[in-house]
Design an enzyme around this catalytic site. Sequence first.
Site, short mmCIF file in Angstrom:
data_model
loop_
_atom_site.label_atom_id
_atom_site.label_comp_id
_atom_site.label_asym_id
_atom_site.label_seq_id
_atom_site.Cartn_x
_atom_site.Cartn_y
_atom_site.Cartn_z
N SER A 10 -75.16 -12.23 3.61
CA SER A 10 -76.00 -13.13 2.82
C SER A 10 -76.66 -12.43 1.64
O SER A 10 -77.17 -13.09 0.72
CB SER A 10 -77.06 -13.80 3.69
N THR A 47 -75.07 -12.12 9.76
CA THR A 47 -75.13 -11.31 10.97
C THR A 47 -74.57 -12.04 12.18
O THR A 47 -73.88 -11.45 13.01
CB THR A 47 -76.58 -10.88 11.25
N THR A 77 -79.52 -13.91 7.60
CA THR A 77 -80.97 -14.11 7.55
C THR A 77 -81.62 -13.61 6.26
O THR A 77 -82.67 -14.09 5.87
CB THR A 77 -81.66 -13.40 8.74
N ASP A 78 -81.00 -12.65 5.57
CA ASP A 78 -81.67 -12.01 4.44
C ASP A 78 -81.99 -12.99 3.32
O ASP A 78 -83.04 -12.88 2.67
CB ASP A 78 -80.84 -10.85 3.90
#
Length: 339
Positions: free
Chosen positions: A54, A12, A85-86
């Site tokens: 990710s 992101t 972030t995932d």
Amino acid sequence: MKKILMIGTGGTIASKQTENGLAPGLTPNDILACIPQVKHVCEVETLQVCNIDSTNVTPEHWKLMVEAVEKHYDAYDGFVICHGTDTLAYTAAALSYMIQNSPKPIVVTGAQKPINMDVTDAKTNLLDSFIYAADDDSEDVSIVFDGKVIIGTRAKKERAKSYNAFSSINFPYPAVIQDGQVIRYIPPVRHKGEVRFYHDMKDSVYVLKLVPGMRSGVLTQILEQYDCVVIESFGVGGLPDSITAEVYEGMKKWKKEGKLIVMTTQVVSEGSNMTVYEVGKKVKQDFDLLEAYDMTLEATITKLMWLMAQPAKDYEEIKKRFYRMINHDILFAGFREDK
């Protein structure tokens, strides 16, 4: 000034708006240009190893990150990896096993919103990461996010949208970043040995989440395709009667084939202890099952991927290695084999 290498992987923080939604499109230099004040913190050079969402991260991408750090390890004082972030918690845990005993910091960070948006957490997270990476007492793999430092094996993404996306599980935050300063709650422990790099991860690991009323046969089917199953049980850990018979019928065959079954819990905090209840104690004793105790699921999975890629003479050696603490991943000293 410290010299830091920033490694871009996408996510992101590096995304642009497209007709199909956000997608990685910014280069590390594009990202770095958004925080010009970093020039007062450290010298930064950039490198891109991939530019993906990710969600698509695999052990092969972890290998690329490790190779980048190893190749440039002597030339820099620290490293900052920008990541989506995932799966960021998985990557931080994996890198903790693939890069061990590092006196230099490897910081993983990201953002909930792209860095080129007017309102974003990306600029703060990235600048904080450089501040932490440039600090003399920083070492090993850590996450810097929302002003907090999280040990690489202890992070979990608990919020899908909020800026405070990550929590430290079963371990305190060792430091925070406030007003451009690193405030440490836990002093670093200096390593005695040399930094070690590992490049192989075996991805034959599957997670079976127990649900009430689960039918028998599922575990057997999974072990036909995978070499290791992590069972997410209820509470402190145990097996329901519906699949206990299946375990007793198949365990001898599975162990002979080198299959691993590891027990953990669906409960995020405080960890498992299968010896508390009858539904867990007997099966653990009968089959000497590995148990994750206070480890996060992300650390458990990536540690097993790392372990299975290392030669081991027998189950006892695997067990000893699994319970050996690496980057603060397991703290239940009473259960660890090296105590």
